[in-house]
Design a protein around this motif. Structure first.
Motif, PDB file in Angstrom:
ATOM      1  N   GLU A  16      29.961  45.002  41.365  1.00 26.58           N
ATOM      2  CA  GLU A  16      31.413  45.180  41.365  1.00 26.58           C
ATOM      3  C   GLU A  16      32.113  44.182  40.461  1.00 26.58           C
ATOM      4  OE1 GLU A  16      33.847  47.314  42.829  1.00 26.58           O
ATOM      5  OE2 GLU A  16      32.026  48.482  42.647  1.00 26.58           O
ATOM      6  N   GLY A  17      31.429  43.069  40.140  1.00 30.84           N
ATOM      7  CA  GLY A  17      32.001  42.123  39.189  1.00 30.84           C
ATOM      8  C   GLY A  17      32.230  42.752  37.827  1.00 30.84           C
ATOM      9  N   ASP A  62      34.547  46.862  39.136  1.00 27.92           N
ATOM     10  CA  ASP A  62      35.925  46.698  39.635  1.00 27.92           C
ATOM     11  C   ASP A  62      36.452  47.947  40.329  1.00 27.92           C
ATOM     12  OD1 ASP A  62      36.395  44.073  38.960  1.00 27.92           O
ATOM     13  OD2 ASP A  62      37.059  44.543  36.939  1.00 27.92           O
ATOM     14  N   GLU A  63      35.574  48.730  40.958  1.00 25.78           N
ATOM     15  CA  GLU A  63      36.022  49.977  41.564  1.00 25.78           C
ATOM     16  C   GLU A  63      36.425  49.787  43.024  1.00 25.78           C
ATOM     17  OE1 GLU A  63      34.547  54.632  42.076  1.00 25.78           O
ATOM     18  OE2 GLU A  63      33.284  53.161  41.071  1.00 25.78           O
ATOM     19  N   GLN A  96      36.189  46.581  44.501  1.00 25.92           N
ATOM     20  CA  GLN A  96      36.575  45.172  44.659  1.00 25.92           C
ATOM     21  C   GLN A  96      35.680  44.422  45.656  1.00 25.92           C
ATOM     22  OE1 GLN A  96      39.005  43.793  42.661  1.00 25.92           O
ATOM     23  NE2 GLN A  96      39.007  45.814  41.695  1.00 25.92           N
ATOM     24  N   HIS A 116      33.470  42.372  44.981  1.00 23.94           N
ATOM     25  CA  HIS A 116      33.199  41.019  44.491  1.00 23.94           C
ATOM     26  C   HIS A 116      34.319  40.049  44.833  1.00 23.94           C
ATOM     27  CE1 HIS A 116      35.870  42.743  41.536  1.00 23.94           C
ATOM     28  NE2 HIS A 116      36.058  41.570  40.989  1.00 23.94           N
ATOM     29  N   GLN A 117      35.444  40.555  45.314  1.00 23.68           N
ATOM     30  CA  GLN A 117      36.543  39.670  45.676  1.00 23.68           C
ATOM     31  C   GLN A 117      36.139  38.825  46.889  1.00 23.68           C
ATOM     32  OE1 GLN A 117      39.156  39.121  43.985  1.00 23.68           O
ATOM     33  NE2 GLN A 117      39.104  40.830  42.540  1.00 23.68           N
ATOM     34  N   GLN A 126      39.970  33.409  48.144  1.00 22.57           N
ATOM     35  CA  GLN A 126      40.782  34.419  47.458  1.00 22.57           C
ATOM     36  C   GLN A 126      42.016  33.787  46.833  1.00 22.57           C
ATOM     37  OE1 GLN A 126      39.873  38.017  47.448  1.00 22.57           O
ATOM     38  NE2 GLN A 126      41.137  37.605  45.651  1.00 22.57           N
TER      39      GLN A 126
END
Length: 268
Positions: A19-20, A23-24, A26, A28-29, A55
């Protein structure tokens, strides 16, 4: 940590690494990655607190030009694993935050390695495109994504291999002055990250909302859900007034019936 929990943590780390780039969803957040790890390991409260703190720091991280931001995925996954293995509860959050910052910077080295390999993969895919082989392109694209996932999953697996007693002993051996220093430093980093976001967003239209937010947040009777609801309501009101004010300004020669909308449009 049980074998099932370790496998689930490895899977979360793998998807966070992918996901980094994607970005679909998120994943990796920090807030999402830490929460998922806390969910699969049974340490949800402290991991949510850790994710929320990280965050706030990661809000100020962004890829600008050739400058690559610190790796939020590795910082989130690794610090959450250390927090879980340390088994100190919420007391270990400050130490985990302090450990996460150097891990995020170290993650840039792994990112550089994977992106270098990805450059060679792109050339392979180019050759496949010249030959009209869509199968080659699809396979190597999946391989490139898998490398991004392994970039986080492999360090996570290495951390999971460390005995829980060893991590707990190392954290408990830290002197009080170091723990307090980490707490202060972690709080300062959070403030700096949020200040960077404000600096990027700051405008005449936004400053009044920041002021309102700080004043309303001081009311102890309001929960985070209430504050979020107020924020959404203010955003919707602003968008509505902006739309109405815009149509009023278009007919300025005929006179506007929405003075507040005209004022808001004057700020643009």
């Amino acid at each position: 940590m049980s074998a099932i929990s370790a496998i689930l943590v490895f899977i979360v780390a793998f998807f966070a690494g992918m996901e980094g780039i994607l970005d679909e969803f998120q994943l990796h957040q920090p807030l999402i990655a830490c929460t998922l790890i806390g969910l699969v390991t049974g340490h949800l409260p402290e991991c949510v607190i850790l994710g929320g703190s990280l965050q706030m720091i990661a809000l100020g991280w962004a890829n600008i030009g050739a400058a690559v931001a610190p790796d939020a995925a590795l910082a989130s996954v690794a610090s959450a694993i250390i927090l879980v293995l340390g088994d100190q509860g919420t007391k270990g959050v400050n130490s985990a935050i302090a450990i996460a910052i150097p891990l995020a910077v170290a993650g840039l080295f792994l990112t550089m390695i994977v992106r270098t390999i990805s450059t060679a993969i792109v050339h392979i895919m180019d050759n496949g495109a010249k030959k009209g082989s869509f199968r080659t392109i699809e396979v190597w694209q999946l391989i490139a994504l898998a490398l991004q996932g392994l970039r986080i999953a492999i360090p996570a697996a290495l951390l999971l291999a460390i005995p829980t007693a060893t991590v707990r002993s190392a954290l408990e051996a830290m002197p009080a002055w170091l723990n307090e220093g980490m707490a202060i430093g972690g709080g300062m980093v959070v403030a700096v990250g949020y200040a960077m976001v404000i600096n990027m967003m700051a405008s005449r239209e936004v400053w009044p909302f920041f002021a309102l937010g700080f004043v309303i947040a001081a009311l102890q009777e309001l929960t985070l859900i209430a504050l979020g609801t107020i924020g959404v309501a203010l955003a919707l009101i602003y968008l509505h007034l902006e739309k109405v004010g815009g149509s009023g300004n278009a007919n300025a020669s005929q006179g506007s019936s929405d003075p507040l909308g005209d004022i808001l449009n004057d700020y643009e």
